[in-house]
Design a protein around this motif. Structure first.
Motif, PDB file in Angstrom:
ATOM      1  N   GLY A 102      -1.084 -37.525  57.694  1.00 28.20           N
ATOM      2  CA  GLY A 102      -1.849 -38.763  57.754  1.00 28.20           C
ATOM      3  C   GLY A 102      -2.778 -38.765  58.948  1.00 28.20           C
ATOM      4  O   GLY A 102      -2.621 -37.981  59.891  1.00 28.20           O
ATOM      5  N   ASP A 103      -3.759 -39.651  58.893  1.00 26.26           N
ATOM      6  CA  ASP A 103      -4.781 -39.667  59.930  1.00 26.26           C
ATOM      7  C   ASP A 103      -4.277 -40.142  61.288  1.00 26.26           C
ATOM      8  O   ASP A 103      -4.965 -39.974  62.295  1.00 26.26           O
ATOM      9  N   ASP A 104      -3.090 -40.747  61.322  1.00 24.09           N
ATOM     10  CA  ASP A 104      -2.550 -41.229  62.591  1.00 24.09           C
ATOM     11  C   ASP A 104      -1.698 -40.188  63.307  1.00 24.09           C
ATOM     12  O   ASP A 104      -1.112 -40.477  64.355  1.00 24.09           O
ATOM     13  N   LEU A 105      -1.634 -38.970  62.765  1.00 20.93           N
ATOM     14  CA  LEU A 105      -0.873 -37.889  63.391  1.00 20.93           C
ATOM     15  C   LEU A 105      -1.776 -36.676  63.586  1.00 20.93           C
ATOM     16  O   LEU A 105      -2.704 -36.458  62.804  1.00 20.93           O
ATOM     17  N   PRO A 106      -1.502 -35.857  64.616  1.00 22.05           N
ATOM     18  CA  PRO A 106      -2.282 -34.620  64.783  1.00 22.05           C
ATOM     19  C   PRO A 106      -2.129 -33.706  63.572  1.00 22.05           C
ATOM     20  O   PRO A 106      -1.136 -33.783  62.835  1.00 22.05           O
ATOM     21  N   ALA A 107      -3.114 -32.840  63.361  1.00 23.58           N
ATOM     22  CA  ALA A 107      -3.001 -31.864  62.277  1.00 23.58           C
ATOM     23  C   ALA A 107      -1.805 -30.949  62.513  1.00 23.58           C
ATOM     24  O   ALA A 107      -1.042 -30.644  61.592  1.00 23.58           O
ATOM     25  N   HIS A 108      -1.632 -30.496  63.746  1.00 20.89           N
ATOM     26  CA  HIS A 108      -0.418 -29.766  64.092  1.00 20.89           C
ATOM     27  C   HIS A 108      -0.193 -29.807  65.596  1.00 20.89           C
ATOM     28  O   HIS A 108      -1.129 -29.993  66.370  1.00 20.89           O
ATOM     29  N   ILE A 109       1.053 -29.647  65.962  1.00 23.93           N
ATOM     30  CA  ILE A 109       1.442 -29.522  67.376  1.00 23.93           C
ATOM     31  C   ILE A 109       2.253 -28.242  67.502  1.00 23.93           C
ATOM     32  O   ILE A 109       3.182 -28.006  66.733  1.00 23.93           O
ATOM     33  N   GLY A 110       1.886 -27.409  68.449  1.00 24.42           N
ATOM     34  CA  GLY A 110       2.683 -26.230  68.756  1.00 24.42           C
ATOM     35  C   GLY A 110       3.621 -26.540  69.905  1.00 24.42           C
ATOM     36  O   GLY A 110       3.266 -27.285  70.822  1.00 24.42           O
ATOM     37  N   MET A 111       4.836 -25.988  69.837  1.00 27.38           N
ATOM     38  CA  MET A 111       5.746 -26.185  70.964  1.00 27.38           C
ATOM     39  C   MET A 111       6.788 -25.080  70.989  1.00 27.38           C
ATOM     40  O   MET A 111       6.964 -24.332  70.017  1.00 27.38           O
ATOM     41  N   ARG A 112       7.461 -24.975  72.108  1.00 23.03           N
ATOM     42  CA  ARG A 112       8.556 -24.012  72.225  1.00 23.03           C
ATOM     43  C   ARG A 112       9.722 -24.480  71.367  1.00 23.03           C
ATOM     44  O   ARG A 112      10.119 -25.643  71.408  1.00 23.03           O
ATOM     45  N   ARG A 113      10.282 -23.582  70.594  1.00 26.72           N
ATOM     46  CA  ARG A 113      11.409 -23.955  69.730  1.00 26.72           C
ATOM     47  C   ARG A 113      12.605 -24.495  70.527  1.00 26.72           C
ATOM     48  O   ARG A 113      13.240 -25.462  70.099  1.00 26.72           O
ATOM     49  N   PRO A 114      12.957 -23.892  71.656  1.00 23.49           N
ATOM     50  CA  PRO A 114      14.085 -24.468  72.405  1.00 23.49           C
ATOM     51  C   PRO A 114      13.828 -25.917  72.824  1.00 23.49           C
ATOM     52  O   PRO A 114      14.771 -26.715  72.901  1.00 23.49           O
ATOM     53  N   GLY A 115      12.556 -26.250  73.087  1.00 21.37           N
ATOM     54  CA  GLY A 115      12.238 -27.624  73.448  1.00 21.37           C
ATOM     55  C   GLY A 115      12.465 -28.575  72.292  1.00 21.37           C
ATOM     56  O   GLY A 115      13.022 -29.676  72.457  1.00 21.37           O
ATOM     57  N   LEU A 116      12.031 -28.188  71.085  1.00 23.30           N
ATOM     58  CA  LEU A 116      12.274 -29.013  69.901  1.00 23.30           C
ATOM     59  C   LEU A 116      13.769 -29.151  69.646  1.00 23.30           C
ATOM     60  O   LEU A 116      14.270 -30.250  69.367  1.00 23.30           O
ATOM     61  N   GLN A 117      14.488 -28.043  69.753  1.00 26.30           N
ATOM     62  CA  GLN A 117      15.932 -28.094  69.520  1.00 26.30           C
ATOM     63  C   GLN A 117      16.617 -29.043  70.497  1.00 26.30           C
ATOM     64  O   GLN A 117      17.493 -29.823  70.110  1.00 26.30           O
ATOM     65  N   GLN A 118      16.199 -29.027  71.757  1.00 23.66           N
ATOM     66  CA  GLN A 118      16.832 -29.904  72.734  1.00 23.66           C
ATOM     67  C   GLN A 118      16.556 -31.372  72.427  1.00 23.66           C
ATOM     68  O   GLN A 118      17.453 -32.224  72.563  1.00 23.66           O
ATOM     69  N   LEU A 119      15.339 -31.678  72.005  1.00 23.92           N
ATOM     70  CA  LEU A 119      15.026 -33.061  71.632  1.00 23.92           C
ATOM     71  C   LEU A 119      15.917 -33.522  70.483  1.00 23.92           C
ATOM     72  O   LEU A 119      16.425 -34.660  70.491  1.00 23.92           O
ATOM     73  N   LEU A 120      16.111 -32.652  69.494  1.00 22.06           N
ATOM     74  CA  LEU A 120      16.962 -33.008  68.363  1.00 22.06           C
ATOM     75  C   LEU A 120      18.430 -33.116  68.764  1.00 22.06           C
ATOM     76  O   LEU A 120      19.147 -34.025  68.318  1.00 22.06           O
ATOM     77  N   ILE A 121      18.880 -32.212  69.608  1.00 21.84           N
ATOM     78  CA  ILE A 121      20.259 -32.275  70.099  1.00 21.84           C
ATOM     79  C   ILE A 121      20.510 -33.601  70.802  1.00 21.84           C
ATOM     80  O   ILE A 121      21.549 -34.254  70.598  1.00 21.84           O
ATOM     81  N   ASP A 122      19.577 -33.998  71.642  1.00 25.20           N
ATOM     82  CA  ASP A 122      19.736 -35.264  72.365  1.00 25.20           C
ATOM     83  C   ASP A 122      19.854 -36.436  71.396  1.00 25.20           C
ATOM     84  O   ASP A 122      20.654 -37.362  71.622  1.00 25.20           O
TER      85      ASP A 122
END
Length: 386
Positions: A102-122
């Motif tokens: 959707g137009d209210d979100l970026p087309a894509h965001i790159g990030m470190r996988r461990p960072g995404l995993q930690q956000l989800l773990i929290d």
């Protein structure tokens, strides 16, 4: 923070697997007031998180519901489009991407996988879910009213539903008698993090040279995630201590910022190698009260960067159906899980087939393939909610 919901609920779910899809499903089910236990085979929840990930808009749409979008925007990098380069680094074409979320979100965001995993773990921890690390489900015994699960520590517990989010090599899939297996397509990928070169603000890819694809995606203010795709190798023939040497050799000869990236490939433990597979369970994704989610049911080459997005969409649809207020008696639950499969299969098949088609065009050296058309048609369809 996700509010902690009391476990005094008549519905209980076991989520097998603490990766992206399992964690997200746990959070959304807990938010709906459903009791959830999550088991993860690794004692270190972040150990196999990997190097980097490209989160397309439709993945971000689900992650916003999970409650981690703010952290992703803070820790990741919203790239400014995509460019295709010549092997010497010359820009051949650059374009803005379709905003699949959707137009209210970026087309894509790159990030470190461990960072995404930690956000989800929290978020999982904050949800009040039961968490058991270093534990696997070793046996299921189900009847019309529930599933008795035996765990690797010898304990047994009964659940109303089991969700197998345990990845491409899913033991859950095997234990419930689904015989579909991943099929290699003949490509392998080397991945490694590196410092972000000055001026790199978008995903850039080279098609050709020593590799099918040599690319990188910014994952933060100071980092990029790099990848090089080549014909698949026998992993057993690769010594992990040589991984840095292997990825440096493949990067040799590419221009632009690649000499700077190549110089950063010094730690073999930071380099990951994997092969591309095609996987799609065409038939039902459930047997009784046990259902598959994410890579356990489907996976594809990362040529569209849609693997995580498809898994997260599974989670969104399944959580929506399970929290709809319908009964969970045997007939009603079977209907819900059949609806889940019916909603997901056509969309997943489209992405799997398109991703594999791009890979096969590269393998076969097809020069006149309609790559832009295939990408536009596929990504345009993903703008519609699943």
């Amino acid at each position: 923070m996700i509010p902690v919901i009391p476990k005094s609920t008549t519905r209980s779910v076991l989520v097998v697997g603490g990766g992206t899809s399992g964690n997200a499903l746990t959070v959304l089910l807990r938010r709906a007031g459903i009791g959830v236990d999550l088991v993860e085979a690794s004692p270190d929840w972040k150990a196999s998180a990997g190097s980097g990930i490209t989160l397309q808009g439709n993945a971000l749409r689900v992650l916003r519901e999970v409650g981690v979008l703010e952290g992703i925007e803070k820790d990741g990098y919203a790239a400014e489009g995509v460019a295709v380069l010549a092997p010497d680094g010359t820009v051949l074409h650059a374009h803005e991407e379709l905003r699949t979320g959707g137009d209210d979100l970026p087309a894509h965001i790159g990030m470190r996988r461990p960072g995404l995993q930690q956000l989800l773990i929290d978020q999982v921890r904050a949800s009040g879910a039961g968490i058991r690390l270093g534990t696997t489900a070793t046996a299921f015994q189900q009847d019309a009213e529930g599933v008795d699960v035996t765990f690797s520590d010898g304990t047994t517990r009964r659940y109303d539903l089991v969700a197998g989010a345990d990845g491409l090599g899913s033991a859950t899939r095997r234990m419930i008698g689904i015989t579909d297996r991943p099929e290699p397509i003949g490509m392998g990928i080397w991945r490694a993090p590196a410092p972000r070169p000055a001026g790199v603000r978008r995903t850039e890819m080279i098609y050709g040279g020593r590799c099918f694809i040599a690319g990188y995606c910014p994952t933060g203010e100071d980092t990029v995630y790099t990848y090089l795709v080549e014909p698949a190798r026998d992993r057993a023939s690769l010594a992990p201590e040589t991984y840095a040497d292997e990825i440096r050799a493949l990067a040799d000869g590419y221009g632009g910022v690649w000499p700077e990236l190549r110089a950063a490939f010094t730690d073999p433990k930071a380099v990951n190698y994997a092969c591309f597979d095609r996987h799609l369970v065409e038939g039902p994704w459930h047997r009784g009260r046990i259902v598959l989610v994410g890579d356990a049911a489907h996976a594809c080459p990362p040529t569209f960067a849609q693997g995580a997005a498809m898994s997260l969409e599974d989670v969104q649809v399944l959580a929506e159906l399970l929290s709809s207020g319908d009964d969970w008696d045997a007939a009603s639950l079977d209907r819900l899980l059949t609806d889940y499969h019916a909603r997901r299969l056509p969309r997943v098949r489209m992405v799997v087939d398109a991703s594999v088609q791009l890979a096969r065009w590269l393998l076969d050296g097809v020069r006149d393939a309609d790559v832009p058309g295939l990408m536009f048609r596929t990504l345009s369809a993903l703008k519609e909610r699943p």
